[in-house]
Write a protein that holds these residues in place. Structure first.
Motif, PDB file in Angstrom:
ATOM      1  N   ASN A  44       0.820  -1.214   0.000  1.00  0.00           N
ATOM      2  CA  ASN A  44       0.000   0.000   0.000  1.00  0.00           C
ATOM      3  C   ASN A  44       0.854   1.264   0.000  1.00  0.00           C
ATOM      4  OD1 ASN A  44      -2.367  -1.447  -0.067  1.00  0.00           O
ATOM      5  ND2 ASN A  44      -2.740  -1.328   2.136  1.00  0.00           N
ATOM      6  N   VAL A  45       1.942   1.248   0.764  1.00  0.00           N
ATOM      7  CA  VAL A  45       2.839   2.408   0.800  1.00  0.00           C
ATOM      8  C   VAL A  45       3.501   2.591  -0.564  1.00  0.00           C
ATOM      9  CG1 VAL A  45       5.007   3.295   1.789  1.00  0.00           C
ATOM     10  CG2 VAL A  45       3.233   2.375   3.297  1.00  0.00           C
ATOM     11  N   GLN A  46       3.920   1.481  -1.175  1.00  0.00           N
ATOM     12  CA  GLN A  46       4.564   1.570  -2.489  1.00  0.00           C
ATOM     13  C   GLN A  46       3.598   2.102  -3.551  1.00  0.00           C
ATOM     14  OE1 GLN A  46       5.875  -2.495  -2.694  1.00  0.00           O
ATOM     15  NE2 GLN A  46       7.939  -1.998  -1.980  1.00  0.00           N
ATOM     16  N   ILE A  47       2.330   1.721  -3.456  1.00  0.00           N
ATOM     17  CA  ILE A  47       1.332   2.159  -4.443  1.00  0.00           C
ATOM     18  C   ILE A  47       0.929   3.621  -4.212  1.00  0.00           C
ATOM     19  CG2 ILE A  47      -1.071   1.894  -5.174  1.00  0.00           C
ATOM     20  CD1 ILE A  47      -0.762  -1.084  -4.796  1.00  0.00           C
ATOM     21  N   SER A  48       0.653   3.966  -2.959  1.00  0.00           N
ATOM     22  CA  SER A  48       0.098   5.295  -2.675  1.00  0.00           C
ATOM     23  C   SER A  48       1.165   6.376  -2.593  1.00  0.00           C
ATOM     24  CB  SER A  48      -0.718   5.257  -1.381  1.00  0.00           C
ATOM     25  OG  SER A  48       0.125   4.963  -0.282  1.00  0.00           O
ATOM     26  N   LYS A  49       2.421   5.981  -2.410  1.00  0.00           N
ATOM     27  CA  LYS A  49       3.538   6.932  -2.334  1.00  0.00           C
ATOM     28  C   LYS A  49       3.205   8.122  -1.424  1.00  0.00           C
ATOM     29  CE  LYS A  49       5.287   5.768  -6.961  1.00  0.00           C
ATOM     30  NZ  LYS A  49       5.320   4.397  -6.618  1.00  0.00           N
ATOM     31  N   GLN A  55      10.677   6.731   4.888  1.00  0.00           N
ATOM     32  CA  GLN A  55      10.683   6.443   6.324  1.00  0.00           C
ATOM     33  C   GLN A  55       9.722   5.303   6.658  1.00  0.00           C
ATOM     34  OE1 GLN A  55       9.894  10.638   7.209  1.00  0.00           O
ATOM     35  NE2 GLN A  55      11.349  10.425   8.905  1.00  0.00           N
ATOM     36  N   ARG A  56       8.555   5.342   6.054  1.00  0.00           N
ATOM     37  CA  ARG A  56       7.566   4.281   6.302  1.00  0.00           C
ATOM     38  C   ARG A  56       8.097   2.932   5.831  1.00  0.00           C
ATOM     39  NH1 ARG A  56       1.430   6.347   5.224  1.00  0.00           N
ATOM     40  NH2 ARG A  56       1.521   8.198   6.509  1.00  0.00           N
ATOM     41  N   LEU A  57       8.675   2.928   4.627  1.00  0.00           N
ATOM     42  CA  LEU A  57       9.218   1.666   4.108  1.00  0.00           C
ATOM     43  C   LEU A  57      10.380   1.183   4.968  1.00  0.00           C
ATOM     44  CD1 LEU A  57       9.028   2.243   0.247  1.00  0.00           C
ATOM     45  CD2 LEU A  57       7.658   0.650   1.617  1.00  0.00           C
ATOM     46  N   ASP A  58      11.230   2.095   5.426  1.00  0.00           N
ATOM     47  CA  ASP A  58      12.337   1.695   6.304  1.00  0.00           C
ATOM     48  C   ASP A  58      11.815   1.025   7.564  1.00  0.00           C
ATOM     49  OD1 ASP A  58      14.227   2.644   4.543  1.00  0.00           O
ATOM     50  OD2 ASP A  58      14.636   4.494   5.655  1.00  0.00           O
ATOM     51  N   MET A  59      10.731   1.581   8.126  1.00  0.00           N
ATOM     52  CA  MET A  59      10.155   0.992   9.331  1.00  0.00           C
ATOM     53  C   MET A  59       9.594  -0.401   9.021  1.00  0.00           C
ATOM     54  SD  MET A  59       7.203   2.446  11.843  1.00  0.00           S
ATOM     55  CE  MET A  59       5.859   1.617  11.008  1.00  0.00           C
ATOM     56  N   ILE A  60       8.893  -0.524   7.899  1.00  0.00           N
ATOM     57  CA  ILE A  60       8.328  -1.817   7.510  1.00  0.00           C
ATOM     58  C   ILE A  60       9.448  -2.840   7.298  1.00  0.00           C
ATOM     59  CG2 ILE A  60       7.106  -3.037   5.640  1.00  0.00           C
ATOM     60  CD1 ILE A  60       5.372  -0.413   5.369  1.00  0.00           C
ATOM     61  N   TYR A  61      10.520  -2.426   6.606  1.00  0.00           N
ATOM     62  CA  TYR A  61      11.637  -3.347   6.352  1.00  0.00           C
ATOM     63  C   TYR A  61      12.333  -3.734   7.652  1.00  0.00           C
ATOM     64  CZ  TYR A  61      10.910  -2.037   1.468  1.00  0.00           C
ATOM     65  OH  TYR A  61      10.357  -1.816   0.235  1.00  0.00           O
ATOM     66  N   SER A  62      12.416  -2.812   8.581  1.00  0.00           N
ATOM     67  CA  SER A  62      13.028  -3.103   9.880  1.00  0.00           C
ATOM     68  C   SER A  62      12.216  -4.173  10.619  1.00  0.00           C
ATOM     69  CB  SER A  62      13.095  -1.816  10.707  1.00  0.00           C
ATOM     70  OG  SER A  62      13.348  -2.098  12.045  1.00  0.00           O
TER      71      SER A  62
END
Length: 118
Positions: A44-49, A55-62
């Motif tokens: 959803n973050v990748q689609i909605s940008k 930062q959001r993706l970094d948190m998700i990857y963490s």
């Protein structure tokens, strides 16, 4: 509802591995769904940008990394399990299927907080 291959694999794990997972996630269903929702959030973050996307993706990857390490410590392949659950999510997404949630939003956030301190 039929189980995915990943859900069948998880259901057939030795009891001591399931117990270790259940100690954190509450049940195998909640474990699967938590990882599924993490995959969904990433997508959803990748689609909605949104603002602060990196930062959001970094948190998700963490969080993903912590789950993978936790599973690796149980001599399970954390990367493969997460990849399989992401694949399940993407199949559902492409088929426009939704899953029956056993986790509500508060439980999901609580599990993510638990994972973040693993």
């Amino acid at each position: 509802m039929t189980m995915t291959k990943t859900q069948e694999y998880l259901a057939n794990l030795p009891q001591e591995k399931k117990s270790a997972i259940e100690a954190i996630f509450g049940s195998m269903d909640k474990f699967y769904q938590c990882l599924y929702l993490i995959a969904q959030n990433e997508h959803n973050v990748q689609i909605s940008k949104p603002e602060h996307m990196e930062q959001r993706l970094d948190m998700i990857y963490s969080i993903q990394e912590k789950v993978e390490k936790f599973l690796d410590n149980l001599n399970l392949s954390g990367y493969d399990i997460f990849a399989d659950i992401k694949s399940d999510y993407l199949e559902d997404y492409l088929a426009a299927r939704s899953i029956d949630l056993v986790l509500d939003n508060d439980e999901f956030v609580g599990l993510v907080k638990k994972i973040s301190v693993l």
